[in-house]
Design a protein around this motif. Structure first.
Motif, PDB file in Angstrom:
ATOM      1  N   ALA A 213       4.365   2.982  -6.258  1.00 57.07           N
ATOM      2  CA  ALA A 213       5.746   2.848  -6.733  1.00 57.07           C
ATOM      3  C   ALA A 213       6.180   4.093  -7.502  1.00 57.07           C
ATOM      4  O   ALA A 213       7.295   4.588  -7.323  1.00 57.07           O
ATOM      5  N   GLU A 214       5.287   4.598  -8.345  1.00 54.66           N
ATOM      6  CA  GLU A 214       5.619   5.792  -9.127  1.00 54.66           C
ATOM      7  C   GLU A 214       5.841   7.011  -8.238  1.00 54.66           C
ATOM      8  O   GLU A 214       6.621   7.890  -8.575  1.00 54.66           O
ATOM      9  N   SER A 215       5.160   7.044  -7.104  1.00 53.38           N
ATOM     10  CA  SER A 215       5.345   8.176  -6.189  1.00 53.38           C
ATOM     11  C   SER A 215       6.516   7.943  -5.230  1.00 53.38           C
ATOM     12  O   SER A 215       6.794   8.784  -4.381  1.00 53.38           O
ATOM     13  N   GLY A 216       7.181   6.797  -5.365  1.00 59.05           N
ATOM     14  CA  GLY A 216       8.361   6.521  -4.554  1.00 59.05           C
ATOM     15  C   GLY A 216       8.096   5.767  -3.268  1.00 59.05           C
ATOM     16  O   GLY A 216       9.021   5.504  -2.500  1.00 59.05           O
ATOM     17  N   ASP A 217       6.855   5.402  -3.016  1.00 59.21           N
ATOM     18  CA  ASP A 217       6.515   4.672  -1.792  1.00 59.21           C
ATOM     19  C   ASP A 217       6.547   3.169  -2.082  1.00 59.21           C
ATOM     20  O   ASP A 217       5.510   2.519  -2.228  1.00 59.21           O
ATOM     21  N   LEU A 218       7.753   2.628  -2.160  1.00 63.99           N
ATOM     22  CA  LEU A 218       7.917   1.220  -2.519  1.00 63.99           C
ATOM     23  C   LEU A 218       7.346   0.258  -1.473  1.00 63.99           C
ATOM     24  O   LEU A 218       6.758  -0.762  -1.853  1.00 63.99           O
ATOM     25  N   PRO A 219       7.481   0.541  -0.169  1.00 66.75           N
ATOM     26  CA  PRO A 219       6.858  -0.371   0.800  1.00 66.75           C
ATOM     27  C   PRO A 219       5.334  -0.461   0.624  1.00 66.75           C
ATOM     28  O   PRO A 219       4.761  -1.550   0.723  1.00 66.75           O
ATOM     29  N   ALA A 220       4.688   0.661   0.337  1.00 65.47           N
ATOM     30  CA  ALA A 220       3.238   0.635   0.105  1.00 65.47           C
ATOM     31  C   ALA A 220       2.926  -0.135  -1.175  1.00 65.47           C
ATOM     32  O   ALA A 220       1.957  -0.906  -1.224  1.00 65.47           O
ATOM     33  N   ALA A 221       3.745   0.057  -2.194  1.00 70.49           N
ATOM     34  CA  ALA A 221       3.547  -0.676  -3.450  1.00 70.49           C
ATOM     35  C   ALA A 221       3.640  -2.175  -3.199  1.00 70.49           C
ATOM     36  O   ALA A 221       2.793  -2.950  -3.661  1.00 70.49           O
ATOM     37  N   LEU A 222       4.658  -2.563  -2.453  1.00 69.21           N
ATOM     38  CA  LEU A 222       4.837  -3.980  -2.137  1.00 69.21           C
ATOM     39  C   LEU A 222       3.622  -4.525  -1.388  1.00 69.21           C
ATOM     40  O   LEU A 222       3.150  -5.632  -1.679  1.00 69.21           O
ATOM     41  N   GLN A 223       3.095  -3.734  -0.487  1.00 68.29           N
ATOM     42  CA  GLN A 223       1.912  -4.152   0.273  1.00 68.29           C
ATOM     43  C   GLN A 223       0.709  -4.350  -0.659  1.00 68.29           C
ATOM     44  O   GLN A 223      -0.018  -5.339  -0.533  1.00 68.29           O
ATOM     45  N   HIS A 224       0.507  -3.444  -1.598  1.00 65.71           N
ATOM     46  CA  HIS A 224      -0.611  -3.577  -2.541  1.00 65.71           C
ATOM     47  C   HIS A 224      -0.455  -4.831  -3.402  1.00 65.71           C
ATOM     48  O   HIS A 224      -1.428  -5.560  -3.630  1.00 65.71           O
TER      49      HIS A 224
ATOM     50  N   THR B 113       9.022  -4.200  -8.009  1.00 64.64           N
ATOM     51  CA  THR B 113       9.168  -3.482  -6.740  1.00 64.64           C
ATOM     52  C   THR B 113      10.308  -4.076  -5.919  1.00 64.64           C
ATOM     53  O   THR B 113      11.124  -3.338  -5.354  1.00 64.64           O
ATOM     54  N   LYS B 114      10.370  -5.398  -5.861  1.00 70.23           N
ATOM     55  CA  LYS B 114      11.462  -6.039  -5.127  1.00 70.23           C
ATOM     56  C   LYS B 114      12.811  -5.659  -5.723  1.00 70.23           C
ATOM     57  O   LYS B 114      13.774  -5.411  -4.995  1.00 70.23           O
ATOM     58  N   ARG B 115      12.872  -5.608  -7.041  1.00 66.76           N
ATOM     59  CA  ARG B 115      14.126  -5.226  -7.693  1.00 66.76           C
ATOM     60  C   ARG B 115      14.522  -3.811  -7.285  1.00 66.76           C
ATOM     61  O   ARG B 115      15.677  -3.542  -6.956  1.00 66.76           O
ATOM     62  N   LEU B 116      13.549  -2.913  -7.280  1.00 62.81           N
ATOM     63  CA  LEU B 116      13.828  -1.529  -6.888  1.00 62.81           C
ATOM     64  C   LEU B 116      14.256  -1.425  -5.423  1.00 62.81           C
ATOM     65  O   LEU B 116      14.996  -0.519  -5.050  1.00 62.81           O
TER      66      LEU B 116
ATOM     67  N   LYS C 233      17.068 -11.436  -5.827  1.00 66.45           N
ATOM     68  CA  LYS C 233      16.711 -12.854  -5.708  1.00 66.45           C
ATOM     69  C   LYS C 233      15.191 -13.015  -5.602  1.00 66.45           C
ATOM     70  O   LYS C 233      14.591 -13.852  -6.281  1.00 66.45           O
ATOM     71  N   GLY C 234      14.567 -12.201  -4.772  1.00 62.49           N
ATOM     72  CA  GLY C 234      13.111 -12.250  -4.635  1.00 62.49           C
ATOM     73  C   GLY C 234      12.407 -11.861  -5.922  1.00 62.49           C
ATOM     74  O   GLY C 234      11.364 -12.429  -6.278  1.00 62.49           O
ATOM     75  N   ALA C 235      12.982 -10.903  -6.638  1.00 63.13           N
ATOM     76  CA  ALA C 235      12.403 -10.479  -7.918  1.00 63.13           C
ATOM     77  C   ALA C 235      12.432 -11.627  -8.919  1.00 63.13           C
ATOM     78  O   ALA C 235      11.430 -11.908  -9.585  1.00 63.13           O
TER      79      ALA C 235
END
Length: 187
Positions: free
Chosen positions: A58-69, A90-93, A98-100
């Motif tokens: 998430a910090e590196s900007g890869d939100l889909p990967a963060a969500l996966q982790h 991550t969902k909020r970002l 709603k998911g967040a």
């Protein structure tokens, strides 16, 4: 180097309008922790590693990967609240408010409203509620998080409390008049 207590005393000196009991750091309790004793220590370690990877992504900007982790962490220990907090952020970002909120509510429920995860979830949900104009519900979340030790939540609860705002304004006026009597006489 000054201790937390020394900094709190200095804060009280330099900000005398703060009520004594409200000086940050003066009566701080130990850092809030989650109780992971009910879980297998190896699984907790695995989940914490996955969460760290998610935060790093998430910090590196890869939100889909963060969500996966975070999803992986939740699949390993679905009864542990921390990953739900991280996934909510991550969902909020990603724009899924709603998911967040659903994840935050799940984290609060799993933590029984106690510990670090509950505190963080309450603060995050309070912020989302405030952004959506639900100030009263936000204030309640901030009050609960403040009771768990969040200074930020305490400040937000005070800001959202109309009586506290009125009292603070009146107190500031009185203190100002006491400090500068000649100015108040001119008015």
């Amino acid at each position: 180097m000054a201790s937390a207590h020394d900094r709190a005393v200095l804060q009280a000196i330099f900000n005398p309008t703060s009520p004594i009991g409200d000086v940050p750091g003066l009566n701080q309790e130990e850092e809030l922790m989650d109780d992971d004793s009910a879980f297998d220590p190896e699984l907790v370690k695995q989940v914490k590693d996955l969460e760290l990877q998610g935060v790093s992504s998430a910090e590196s900007g890869d939100l889909p990967a963060a969500l996966q982790h975070f999803n992986q962490a939740i699949s390993v220990l679905p009864q542990r609240a921390s990953a739900y907090n991280n996934r909510a952020q991550t969902k909020r970002l990603l724009g899924d408010t709603k998911g967040a909120v659903e994840d935050l509510e799940h984290a609060i429920s799993l933590s029984n409203g106690k510990g670090r995860s509950a505190c963080q979830a309450l603060v995050q949900r309070g912020l989302l509620l405030r952004l959506s104009g639900h100030d009263e519900e936000a204030r309640l979340d901030f009050e609960r998080a403040a009771a768990l030790g969040s200074e930020f939540a305490r400040q937000q609860a005070v800001i959202l409390n109309p009586y506290a705002a009125l009292c603070n304004r009146m107190l500031s006026e009185v203190i100002s008049k006491l400090r500068n009597p000649e100015v108040s006489e001119m008015q």
